[in-house]
Design a protein around this motif. Structure first.
Motif, short mmCIF file in Angstrom:
data_model
loop_
_atom_site.label_atom_id
_atom_site.label_comp_id
_atom_site.label_asym_id
_atom_site.label_seq_id
_atom_site.Cartn_x
_atom_site.Cartn_y
_atom_site.Cartn_z
N LYS A 229 -12.53 -7.93 18.84
CA LYS A 229 -11.16 -8.39 18.57
C LYS A 229 -10.17 -7.95 19.66
O LYS A 229 -9.20 -8.65 19.95
N ALA A 230 -10.45 -6.79 20.27
CA ALA A 230 -9.53 -6.28 21.30
C ALA A 230 -9.39 -7.27 22.45
O ALA A 230 -8.32 -7.40 23.04
N THR A 231 -10.47 -8.01 22.76
CA THR A 231 -10.39 -8.98 23.86
C THR A 231 -9.48 -10.15 23.47
O THR A 231 -8.73 -10.66 24.30
N GLU A 232 -9.54 -10.55 22.20
CA GLU A 232 -8.67 -11.64 21.73
C GLU A 232 -7.21 -11.18 21.72
O GLU A 232 -6.29 -11.95 22.06
N ASP A 233 -6.98 -9.93 21.34
CA ASP A 233 -5.61 -9.39 21.34
C ASP A 233 -5.01 -9.45 22.75
O ASP A 233 -3.82 -9.75 22.92
N LEU A 234 -5.83 -9.18 23.76
CA LEU A 234 -5.34 -9.21 25.14
C LEU A 234 -4.95 -10.64 25.54
O LEU A 234 -3.98 -10.84 26.28
N VAL A 235 -5.69 -11.63 25.05
CA VAL A 235 -5.34 -13.03 25.33
C VAL A 235 -3.98 -13.35 24.72
O VAL A 235 -3.12 -13.97 25.35
N ARG A 236 -3.79 -12.92 23.48
CA ARG A 236 -2.51 -13.19 22.79
C ARG A 236 -1.32 -12.63 23.56
O ARG A 236 -0.24 -13.20 23.58
N GLU A 237 -1.54 -11.47 24.19
CA GLU A 237 -0.44 -10.79 24.88
C GLU A 237 -0.20 -11.33 26.29
O GLU A 237 0.81 -11.03 26.90
N ALA A 238 -1.15 -12.13 26.80
CA ALA A 238 -1.07 -12.55 28.21
C ALA A 238 -0.03 -13.65 28.40
O ALA A 238 0.20 -14.48 27.53
N ASP A 239 0.60 -13.61 29.57
CA ASP A 239 1.55 -14.64 29.97
C ASP A 239 0.80 -15.63 30.87
O ASP A 239 0.48 -15.31 32.01
N VAL A 240 0.47 -16.80 30.32
CA VAL A 240 -0.39 -17.75 31.04
C VAL A 240 0.37 -19.01 31.41
O VAL A 240 1.49 -19.23 30.96
N GLU A 241 -0.26 -19.84 32.24
CA GLU A 241 0.34 -21.12 32.62
C GLU A 241 0.35 -22.06 31.42
O GLU A 241 -0.53 -22.00 30.56
N GLU A 242 1.31 -22.97 31.40
CA GLU A 242 1.40 -23.99 30.36
C GLU A 242 0.07 -24.76 30.27
O GLU A 242 -0.48 -25.16 31.29
N GLY A 243 -0.46 -24.91 29.06
CA GLY A 243 -1.70 -25.68 28.90
C GLY A 243 -2.97 -24.86 28.99
O GLY A 243 -4.06 -25.36 28.70
N CYS A 244 -2.87 -23.60 29.39
CA CYS A 244 -4.06 -22.73 29.43
C CYS A 244 -4.52 -22.44 28.00
O CYS A 244 -3.70 -22.25 27.10
#
Length: 474
Positions: A229-244
């Motif tokens: 789950k920790a890896t998914e939490d990191l995705v949630r927190e990431a600032d990504v490009e539109e549409g990623c």
């Protein structure tokens, strides 16, 4: 200079922190670009002096035995990834408002305008294997690529060399990510997160945050592990490009936007038309070498990154079939008297050892070495039912023995109180005595090797040699 691209290096005063695999190439590249380069290094031994002489012959200043003081007029520090963030040099840099880059950041900044995109991989375990699988898949698709980064091939060489690439498969450690603030990968993956290098990062939170930097600015896919789950939490927190998109991988049946396994087949439900209903077969589990569960997870992560880059399904299968793992990673050495002997000397921490132990049903486990502050209760508790017996070697073996007493008291344990070169042969002989037909004798030490061996390769070689000797006398 912190955020803008540096186009004119002529006369820039750059301090390179640390000699070694990243420092020397960085110093040479910067010197070649016209920068005024000073290399600082904590050590002052024979090897350092030889390296310093090579650089000084080019006109680069080297200061040995003083890595703490900021050289006058420094405008930028380029650091070796292993230098801890709390070093006095970096405090001095912060006070003087001097930016600090790692070798990865430098490579990222020096790429040309039509540079190959990066598919980036990090995680506590499995990075190298996943990146090599990814490169194999990309090659099978006819793309010009290389496995680079924390893997031996310098990123600086890859971005500045003559060869033109379509895409790079990049392995990044938490250290490298810490010092790479402007890195923006095409797509990134965090394979797993377990306590490691906490002495460097200071806390699990800081370690996870540095790993999570791999997702910053991703354009197509942030690949994460459904079982962690920790890896998914990191995705949630990431600032990504539109549409990623967030794309999960699992050893179970995949849902929409996931890759997983259905009846022995690796399946993609992320990069297909109408992913609510459709799935694309990619390869069979038997195409993965070796098909141990954690290695199938590595293959799924590699496949996800390749598919994010638009690689066809057939290339995933062909690339996985063509891949051969490095030595000392769940390498089957031999069968002797119906017992399999497997070398996973690369399992230098508990997380890696747990994955290795999960791959076999009945195990005689050879473990021990330098614990690096690790605890073994969770590992032993999870693996107890698979253990036929245990042979302990190395400096910190008592820590594992105590965990065995607590969580697997009925498992027979042989405690080898010796660290000489013959200890591995003795360990293999003891393991043979505990093993029954159909068992696996597994070297998965869960510890570093430097108490007895130069490195994990030498430890694995000693194991393989001992098994060969056993086979010859069988």
């Amino acid at each position: 200079m912190g955020s803008q691209e540096v186009t004119d290096w002529q006369g820039k005063h750059v301090t390179v922190a640390g000699l070694g695999v990243s420092g020397i190439p960085a110093a040479k590249v910067l010197h070649g670009l016209g920068a005024v380069v000073t290399v600082v290094n904590d050590g002052d031994d024979e090897r350092s002096r030889a390296q310093a002489a090579e650089l000084e012959a080019l006109g680069i200043t080297v200061r040995l035995g003083d890595g703490a003081t900021l050289p006058e007029s420094t405008e930028l520090i380029v650091t070796a990834p292993g230098w801890k963030p709390d070093k006095p040099l970096f405090a001095a840099a912060a006070a003087a408002d001097v930016p600090v880059w790692g070798d990865v950041e430098l490579a990222w900044r020096l790429r040309g305008p039509d540079a190959a995109p990066w598919l980036a991989v990090t995680g506590t375990n499995g990075k190298t294997t996943t990146v090599q699988m990814l490169a194999s898949i990309l090659k099978a698709a006819g793309l010009r690529t290389a496995a680079v980064g924390n893997i031996g091939v310098s990123l600086l060489d890859a971005v500045l060399g003559e060869e033109r690439y379509d895409v790079l498969a990049v392995e990044l450690s938490s250290y490298q990510l810490h010092w790479a603030p402007s890195l923006r990968a095409h797509s990134g993956a965090v394979l797993n997160l377990a306590p490691d290098h906490l002495d460097w990062h200071g806390s699990m939170e800081a370690y996870a945050a540095d790993k999570g930097r791999i997702y910053e600015g991703n354009r197509v896919a942030c690949v994460y592990n459904l079982a962690d789950k920790a890896t998914e939490d990191l995705v949630r927190e990431a600032d990504v490009e539109e549409g990623c998109r967030a794309v999960g991988f699992t050893l179970g049946t995949p849902g929409p936007s996931q890759l997983g396994v259905v009846e022995g087949i690796l399946v993609d439900r992320a990069f297909v038309e109408n992913r609510q209903k459709n799935a694309q077969e990619l390869a069979e589990v038997s195409d993965v070498n070796p098909p141990a569960p954690h290695n199938v997870a590595n293959a799924l992560a590699a496949a996800a990154l390749a598919r994010a880059f638009g690689v066809p399904a057939a290339a995933v299968r062909d690339g996985l079939r063509a891949f051969t793992p490095d030595a000392h990673r769940i390498a089957h050495v031999a069968d002797v008297d119906g017992v399999a002997y497997v070398d996973d000397s690369k399992a230098t921490n508990t997380h890696a050892a747990e994955a290795s132990l999960a791959a076999y049903e009945s195990i005689v486990w050879i473990a021990g070495g330098l614990a690096k502050g690790a605890t073994f209760d969770e590992l032993v508790a999870k693996s107890a039912k698979r253990l036929r017996g245990v042979v302990l070697i190395g400096a910190d073996r008592a820590l594992i023995r105590e965990a065995l007493v607590r969580h697997a008291p009925e498992v027979p344990v042989v405690d080898l109180d010796r660290t000489d070169t013959g200890a591995m042969l003795a360990a293999v002989r003891e393991a043979r005595g505990l093993a029954r037909k159909g068992d696996t004798v597994l070297l998965a030490p869960a510890c570093a090797s430097m108490d007895m061996f130069a490195n994990y390769n030498k430890r694995g070689d000693a194991f393989a040699e001992a098994v060969r000797e056993l086979g010859a006398s069988a």
